[in-house]
Write a protein that holds these residues in place. Structure first.
Motif, PDB file in Angstrom:
ATOM      1  N   PHE A 215       0.831  -1.202   0.000  1.00 13.46           N
ATOM      2  CA  PHE A 215       0.000   0.000   0.000  1.00 13.46           C
ATOM      3  C   PHE A 215       0.868   1.255   0.000  1.00 13.46           C
ATOM      4  O   PHE A 215       0.612   2.202  -0.757  1.00 13.46           O
ATOM      5  N   CYS A 216       1.904   1.304   0.858  1.00 19.69           N
ATOM      6  CA  CYS A 216       2.784   2.471   0.927  1.00 19.69           C
ATOM      7  C   CYS A 216       3.551   2.663  -0.380  1.00 19.69           C
ATOM      8  O   CYS A 216       3.752   3.803  -0.824  1.00 19.69           O
ATOM      9  N   ALA A 217       3.971   1.558  -1.009  1.00 21.69           N
ATOM     10  CA  ALA A 217       4.669   1.667  -2.293  1.00 21.69           C
ATOM     11  C   ALA A 217       3.732   2.212  -3.367  1.00 21.69           C
ATOM     12  O   ALA A 217       4.124   3.070  -4.179  1.00 21.69           O
ATOM     13  N   GLN A 218       2.504   1.738  -3.375  1.00 22.75           N
ATOM     14  CA  GLN A 218       1.532   2.223  -4.351  1.00 22.75           C
ATOM     15  C   GLN A 218       1.256   3.704  -4.151  1.00 22.75           C
ATOM     16  O   GLN A 218       1.146   4.470  -5.114  1.00 22.75           O
ATOM     17  N   TRP A 219       1.160   4.126  -2.886  1.00 25.44           N
ATOM     18  CA  TRP A 219       0.918   5.535  -2.597  1.00 25.44           C
ATOM     19  C   TRP A 219       2.082   6.398  -3.107  1.00 25.44           C
ATOM     20  O   TRP A 219       1.869   7.454  -3.710  1.00 25.44           O
ATOM     21  N   ALA A 220       3.315   5.954  -2.863  1.00 21.22           N
ATOM     22  CA  ALA A 220       4.479   6.726  -3.295  1.00 21.22           C
ATOM     23  C   ALA A 220       4.530   6.835  -4.815  1.00 21.22           C
ATOM     24  O   ALA A 220       4.863   7.890  -5.366  1.00 21.22           O
ATOM     25  N   LEU A 221       4.183   5.762  -5.514  1.00 21.71           N
ATOM     26  CA  LEU A 221       4.201   5.792  -6.979  1.00 21.71           C
ATOM     27  C   LEU A 221       3.125   6.720  -7.528  1.00 21.71           C
ATOM     28  O   LEU A 221       3.338   7.405  -8.532  1.00 21.71           O
ATOM     29  N   ASP A 222       1.979   6.753  -6.884  1.00 24.05           N
ATOM     30  CA  ASP A 222       0.867   7.550  -7.397  1.00 24.05           C
ATOM     31  C   ASP A 222       0.946   9.016  -7.010  1.00 24.05           C
ATOM     32  O   ASP A 222       0.338   9.867  -7.653  1.00 24.05           O
ATOM     33  N   ASN A 223       1.675   9.344  -5.945  1.00 27.66           N
ATOM     34  CA  ASN A 223       1.629  10.705  -5.410  1.00 27.66           C
ATOM     35  C   ASN A 223       2.993  11.386  -5.347  1.00 27.66           C
ATOM     36  O   ASN A 223       3.112  12.425  -4.711  1.00 27.66           O
ATOM     37  N   ILE A 224       3.991  10.818  -5.949  1.00 24.94           N
ATOM     38  CA  ILE A 224       5.312  11.447  -6.070  1.00 24.94           C
ATOM     39  C   ILE A 224       5.822  11.909  -4.710  1.00 24.94           C
ATOM     40  O   ILE A 224       6.238  13.043  -4.529  1.00 24.94           O
ATOM     41  N   TYR A 225       5.737  11.046  -3.729  1.00 27.95           N
ATOM     42  CA  TYR A 225       6.296  11.313  -2.411  1.00 27.95           C
ATOM     43  C   TYR A 225       5.652  12.514  -1.723  1.00 27.95           C
ATOM     44  O   TYR A 225       6.304  13.204  -0.949  1.00 27.95           O
ATOM     45  N   VAL A 226       4.395  12.774  -2.000  1.00 26.56           N
ATOM     46  CA  VAL A 226       3.683  13.792  -1.246  1.00 26.56           C
ATOM     47  C   VAL A 226       3.264  13.177   0.080  1.00 26.56           C
ATOM     48  O   VAL A 226       2.578  12.170   0.118  1.00 26.56           O
ATOM     49  N   SER A 227       3.670  13.789   1.189  1.00 26.66           N
ATOM     50  CA  SER A 227       3.343  13.244   2.509  1.00 26.66           C
ATOM     51  C   SER A 227       2.003  13.808   2.962  1.00 26.66           C
ATOM     52  O   SER A 227       1.823  15.015   3.085  1.00 26.66           O
ATOM     53  N   GLU A 228       1.035  12.935   3.191  1.00 22.29           N
ATOM     54  CA  GLU A 228      -0.297  13.340   3.634  1.00 22.29           C
ATOM     55  C   GLU A 228      -0.483  12.987   5.102  1.00 22.29           C
ATOM     56  O   GLU A 228       0.181  12.108   5.636  1.00 22.29           O
ATOM     57  N   TYR A 229      -1.406  13.690   5.759  1.00 26.08           N
ATOM     58  CA  TYR A 229      -1.785  13.280   7.104  1.00 26.08           C
ATOM     59  C   TYR A 229      -2.454  11.912   7.049  1.00 26.08           C
ATOM     60  O   TYR A 229      -2.241  11.077   7.900  1.00 26.08           O
TER      61      TYR A 229
END
Length: 544
Positions: A215-229
């Motif tokens: 899940f974290c890898a998918q988030w990083a790929l989709d959001n270009i390392y944007v850190s969300e709350y």
């Protein structure tokens, strides 16, 4: 100026005490299961806490570092130099995976505290090499001390927290460009793509840490390392919190009457509060207020074995939840009851206070709150429910519908760019900018706010005067309608107004793609992030 600093200091102390209390309760709840509570033939007796049982330890490390005084850039650099972290460090020091996992947590917390040029300074070649080595730890790289004998299930957390540390460093634009280039220059297959495959691999379905890593890898790929709350999965049904604040989500579909049911599968065993809320529930993340912490919400907490309502808790007879457990929530509005289930087993005593204090015109939403490194997946009826609550019910997906815009989950950096170009009329609310300013506050007579924002405040945001009446203005301010102020809340209006502004101006949506219907959940992200695009990392806007 002194008053503002004093108010902020009091709010920080209040948040710190509340978070410490949560962590103490979580540690107490992590004791061995009390098997005499539920007679279920030992169904839980053979479950191991290894898959997620250390979640509260991770949260404790992160919270401890977050609450420490801000260190100087020189002291942090001295500490990192003394540790000798580098890409060769793993081979020279034969340390267990748990050591590297905790070190990645420490690096992520330091990156979050040391923003700007300090974060750029400490993100030197040695730290970059170490984190990149950890990204491939047990995936393409095997330490000499272990070789191929290194168990795969013990390396999921190492890679995940290394990735989270990179996300924290990427909050600084210069670091973000460096990290994107590091992955672009990486020879061979992209490590994040290999990590993402764990989401599709049924062979590791019982390894919940593997699902979190994917899940974290998918988030990083989709959001270009944007850190969300709060991170929302691309399929719209999964949420995760990786910060030290207490983050909340709320379903956008409200129900007014009838019997309703939904389920949530917990992927971690830490502190989460899953339940129901109305629009009057306040998501005060930095003060530690979540679902169940006011009179407009109720929540089930399986980590501490509590049911929360109006910031008061009641012990329940269920065992501590474990990764993979399913929480069922049955809302019975005609009978005024809320029943919580753990793997199909209901609590003996349903909650009746929540619906007894609800106004007839108020809708009820599915909602949840998360502490650090917690994750769960919702089912609003898009797939078959795991358990039957034992009576006829309706599910949210039968009636919820999404527009085309709501079906598209856009990365926050793109959404913020769109908001900057969006025209806002001069007569709109000065807090949320999403509705006409139709309300005047008394006795101070300040206006410029919409009714929704005013209903979430107890004090005027301009002069801090307690609100006695809210006067609604219609037809070009020719008609007024007085609404009495609620008296049940005493939470700081300054913090609430700021929290509301964040939640309205930058909103993400959990969406659910089902032929029968759609249901969304909204989250409250933090401050803006100056993000840049990278074709090597960003792959898509998710369309569900």
């Amino acid at each position: 100026m002194g008053t503002c600093i004093s108010r902020e200091a009091r709010a920080r102390r209040k948040e710190r005490k509340r978070n410490n209390k949560r962590l103490r309760e979580a540690r107490n709840a992590s004791s061995p299961r009390d098997h005499h509570n539920i007679s279920n033939g030992g169904r839980y007796g053979h479950r191991s806490r290894s898959e997620g049982g250390n979640g509260d330890l991770f949260a404790l490390i992160s919270l401890f570092l977050d609450e420490c005084p801000l260190p100087s850039k020189e002291s942090v650099q001295t500490l990192l130099n003394s540790l000798g972290l580098s890409d060769d460090f793993v081979e020279s020091k034969h340390l267990p995976p748990s050591w590297h996992k905790n070190m990645c947590i420490v690096l992520g917390s330091l990156a979050e505290k040391m923003a700007g040029t300090a974060a750029v300074t400490i993100f030197n070649n040695n730290i970059r090499g170490y984190l990149m080595k950890m990204i491939s730890y047990g995936l393409t790289y095997f330490p000499p001390a272990y070789g191929k004998s290194l168990k795969e299930k013990n390396t999921h957390s190492v890679r995940m927290f290394a990735l989270l540390a990179l996300e924290k460093f990427a909050q600084t634009r210069e670091n973000q460009i460096t990290i994107s280039k590091m992955f672009s220059d990486n020879s061979g297959s992209h490590p994040l793509l290999k990590m993402e495959e764990y989401l599709k691999n049924e062979d590791v379905v019982r390894y919940w840490n593997a699902k979190q890593e994917g899940f974290c890898a998918q988030w990083a790929l989709d959001n270009i390392y944007v850190s969300e709350y709060l991170k929302i999965g691309p399929d719209g049904l999964e949420a995760r919190c990786d910060v030290s604040s207490f983050e909340s989500v709320r379903c956008t579909f409200e129900v007014m009457d009838g019997v309703w049911y939904y389920e949530a599968t917990v992927l971690t065993s830490g502190v989460m509060q899953i339940g129901l809320a109305t629009k009057r529930s306040r998501f005060l993340n930095h003060e530690g207020y979540g679902i169940g912490d006011d009179a407009s919400s109720v929540a089930y907490d399986g980590c501490r074995q509590l049911v929360w309502y109006n910031a008061k808790s009641q012990k329940h007879e269920h065992d501590n939840w474990q990764p993979g457990d399913v929480i069922g929530v049955l809302l019975n509005i005609p009978s005024g009851e809320v029943v919580f289930f753990l793997n199909g087993i209901p609590l003996r005593e349903p909650n009746t206070e929540f619906l007894s204090n609800r106004q007839p015109a108020e809708g009820v939403f599915a909602a949840a709150s998360f502490m650090s490194f917690q994750q769960c997946r919702f089912n609003f009826g898009a797939s078959r429910f795991k358990f039957n609550p034992g009576r006829t019910f309706r599910h949210f997906n039968e009636f919820g519908r999404l527009t085309t815009a709501q079906r598209t989950i856009i990365p926050r950096r793109v959404r913020l760019e769109q908001l900057e170009k969006e025209h806002i009329p001069d007569d709109y609310c000065t807090i949320c900018f999403a509705a006409p300013a139709s309300t005047q506050l008394e006795p101070c007579n300040h206006d410029g706010f919409c009714s929704d924002c005013c209903n979430m405040m107890d004090h005027c945001p301009l002069c801090r005067t307690p609100i006695q009446d809210r006067i609604q203005k219609f037809n070009n301010n020719t008609k007024f309608d007085t609404v009495k102020s609620p008296s049940h809340s005493s939470i700081s209006a300054f913090q609430r107004v700021n929290s509301q502004r964040r939640s309205i101006r930058a909103t993400s949506a959990i969406t659910n793609s089902s032929s029968g219907g759609d249901t969304t959940i909204r989250s409250t992200p933090p401050k803006d992030s100056n993000s840049t695009s990278s074709s090597a990392i960003a792959r898509r806007h998710t369309q569900v």
